[in-house]
Design an enzyme around this catalytic site. Structure first.
Site, PDB file in Angstrom:
ATOM      1  N   GLU A  11      -6.390  -7.253  15.379  1.00 34.35           N
ATOM      2  CA  GLU A  11      -5.753  -8.693  13.966  1.00 34.35           C
ATOM      3  C   GLU A  11      -6.690 -10.063  14.769  1.00 34.35           C
ATOM      4  OE1 GLU A  11      -2.730  -7.158  11.127  1.00 34.35           O
ATOM      5  OE2 GLU A  11      -1.688  -8.416  13.173  1.00 34.35           O
ATOM      6  N   VAL A 139       6.642  -2.627   1.870  1.00 36.31           N
ATOM      7  CA  VAL A 139       7.102  -2.465   0.445  1.00 36.31           C
ATOM      8  C   VAL A 139       5.756  -1.443   0.456  1.00 36.31           C
ATOM      9  CG1 VAL A 139       6.542  -3.689  -1.581  1.00 36.31           C
ATOM     10  CG2 VAL A 139       7.408  -4.846   1.082  1.00 36.31           C
ATOM     11  N   ASP A 160       6.570 -11.384   8.823  1.00 40.94           N
ATOM     12  CA  ASP A 160       6.060 -12.929   9.407  1.00 40.94           C
ATOM     13  C   ASP A 160       5.555 -13.912   9.432  1.00 40.94           C
ATOM     14  OD1 ASP A 160       2.720 -11.747  10.169  1.00 40.94           O
ATOM     15  OD2 ASP A 160       3.566  -9.994  10.660  1.00 40.94           O
ATOM     16  N   ASP A 183      -3.352  -3.273   1.843  1.00 41.55           N
ATOM     17  CA  ASP A 183      -3.027  -1.739   1.429  1.00 41.55           C
ATOM     18  C   ASP A 183      -2.383  -2.925   0.552  1.00 41.55           C
ATOM     19  OD1 ASP A 183       0.380  -2.375   0.977  1.00 41.55           O
ATOM     20  OD2 ASP A 183      -0.282  -3.396   3.260  1.00 41.55           O
TER      21      ASP A 183
END
Length: 217
Positions: A11, A139, A160, A183
């Site tokens: 990332e 989730v 975060d 997602d």
């Protein structure tokens, strides 16, 4: 100085590729960091901020040691707003913890830096602005997704951003998080993440790097 953080190494690669020259390699709380220049901006890159506790711990340690003017968090997230699609890039305008009871009166919402949002939009205007909700839970159900959206009106969810936003607010540091949707926060999300993460994860930090090439912060 500008601190750029992420959860995973992938990332932060978009910014790392533009870091030239590299001025220092080091370690803070057992996480590696790299300090260098992007454009004329002094930048510190760190990854390994996993979950709200680690993110808050790392954010405070970085602020105490390096005293940055700006703190930018990059990475991936799950869609909460049903209009958000895989690959959408979301710039957080506000940050809230979704796993704190909303019956409590002291639930706080933390706002992003106007300066950072304006600079990011100047570089990449195909962007969604909205709330980012954070919590220490993965989730992956329609019921939980709908609950979070109903209570927070968030665009995306992560583990975060809100914790870092809280620490930055307490220290009067300009903060913003830039996330890409990997997602749908539904059943099967783990498969979506495996399919999309490596391909999409570097884009937010690459946008930040381009912004730093163009603007002096």
């Amino acid at each position: 100085m500008i601190v750029i953080t992420s959860v995973l190494r992938d990332e932060i690669l978009g910014a790392f590729r533009e870091l030239l020259p590299v001025l220092e390699n080091g370690e803070i709380l057992k996480r590696p960091y790299v300090r260098g220049l992007i454009g004329v901006n002094e930048v510190l890159l760190v990854y390994g901020l996993i979950g709200k506790v680690e993110s808050a711990m790392m954010a405070q340690a970085l602020i105490d040691r390096f005293k940055p003017k700006y703190f930018i968090h990059c990475g991936s997230a799950g869609a909460i707003n049903k209009e958000r699609k895989i690959g959408d890039i979301v710039c957080g305008t506000e940050y809230i913890e979704h796993d704190i009871s909303f019956r409590e009166k002291n639930v706080r919402i933390f706002k992003a830096s106007d300066v950072l949002m304006e600079r990011i939009y100047d570089i990449f205007n195909d962007i969604k602005f909205g709330v980012i909700a954070s919590g220490d839970v993965f989730v992956d159900s329609e019921e939980e997704k709908e609950r979070i959206y109903r209570e927070t009106n968030a665009e995306v969810v992560d583990m975060d951003s809100a914790a870092i936003a809280k620490v930055c607010a307490e220290n009067d540091i300009n903060f913003c998080a830039l996330k890409i949707v990997v997602d749908s926060s539904m059943e099967g999300s783990e498969i979506e993440i495996k399919r999309n993460l490596k391909r999409l994860a570097p884009f937010p930090s690459a946008i930040i790097a381009e912004m730093l090439e163009k603007h002096l912060l």
